[in-house]
Enzyme design. Sequence first.
Site, short mmCIF file in Angstrom:
data_model
loop_
_atom_site.label_atom_id
_atom_site.label_comp_id
_atom_site.label_asym_id
_atom_site.label_seq_id
_atom_site.Cartn_x
_atom_site.Cartn_y
_atom_site.Cartn_z
N ARG A 243 0.86 -1.18 0.00
CA ARG A 243 0.00 0.00 0.00
C ARG A 243 0.90 1.23 0.00
NH1 ARG A 243 -3.52 -2.55 -1.76
NH2 ARG A 243 -5.59 -2.97 -0.90
N GLU A 272 -3.75 7.54 -4.58
CA GLU A 272 -4.10 7.07 -5.93
C GLU A 272 -5.42 7.68 -6.39
OE1 GLU A 272 -4.05 2.80 -5.80
OE2 GLU A 272 -2.05 2.78 -4.95
N HIS A 290 -1.11 0.50 -9.88
CA HIS A 290 -1.77 -0.49 -8.99
C HIS A 290 -2.25 -1.71 -9.79
CE1 HIS A 290 -3.99 -0.82 -4.88
NE2 HIS A 290 -3.74 -2.02 -5.37
C1 DGY Z 1 -5.86 -5.92 -3.06
O1 DGY Z 1 -6.55 -6.93 -3.28
O2 DGY Z 1 -5.64 -5.53 -1.92
C2 DGY Z 1 -5.34 -5.19 -4.24
O3 DGY Z 1 -4.43 -4.22 -3.89
C3 DGY Z 1 -6.49 -4.56 -4.99
O4 DGY Z 1 -7.26 -3.91 -4.07
#
Ligand code: DGY
Length: 323
Positions: A243, A272, A290
């Site tokens: 993250r 983001e 992402h």
């Molecule tokens: C997750 O599954 O956490 C990915 O980052 C997409 O949200």
Amino acid sequence: MTSKIRVLITTPWPQGAVDAMREHFAVEVHEGPLPMPAEKWHAALQDFDAIAPTVIDRLPPAAFQAEGRRTRILGNFGVGYNHIDIDAARASGLAVTNTPGVLTDATADQAMGLLLAVARGISLGDWHIRDGQWTGWNPTDRLGTQVAGKTLGIIGFGRIGQAMARRAHHGFGMPVVFFNRSRIDPALAASLGAQQLDTVEAVLEASDFVSLHCPGGAETRHLINAERLKRMKPTAFLINTARGDVVDEAALVDALQAWTIAGAGLDVFTEEPKVHPGLLALTNCVLNPHLGSATIETRTAMGLKVVENLVAFFDGKTPPDQL
Ligand code: DGY
């Protein structure tokens, strides 16, 4: 016969997963604008029995309050759930589920891809060709860093961290060191060529590449800050598919600008889809939007996991991935 149980999917999914949901429930897909506006979210709480949000739906405590609320469960499409205030959701009587397991390989592949891309100049080289900057092969042109045999440090040794270790160790002959809050079975670690260290700092100091695989949230916010970036070798690279806010982005920009670390491969960002402007100006980092779980197979499997959880819930069972 169409089910009377109404499900709202807040963001378009791969068709196979939507079709699977429609086999069980009356489904509406919010096509846009994205993320779904707050007014629609509040109306949805009154109209739908279940809502399936994603990482782009930021859900603070106020998001769970609606007069005459009909919604009983949030089936999150994704494994990470730091965008949902889970305590507030639970306190308001909402069940919440996620989709662990099915995106492990795709995310580890993406982390390994970013590692290779930044170490070997793969995306910069592509850009140079398109920009007409390639004048021909020569022995000192755009030299990168060897990956095979270098030490990989992993922060967070859950499913994805372990999958990353497997690729790095068995594929690239990399010794692995890792930090994890709980103790990992040494035999399991050894099978992945990995050794658990006691502190994040020890991992940063020992590693040529550092890959982040811890969950997001308050506890890991700015886990990699200016102080910790200084612990990395000047030749080392940071990879983040976890993250964005696990890393203090301003401190990372400083470190990359000053070359106190060699580079970064980033798939996630604090705000983001905005990206820190300092990162956009740098050539020693590779940026991806992402994409960790972004394969058709994985995104379909994530949707099917949501279906499985909702089916169990409305059958009166505990969903397999209830948080
Ligand atoms: C997750 O599954 O956490 C990915 O980052 C997409 O949200």
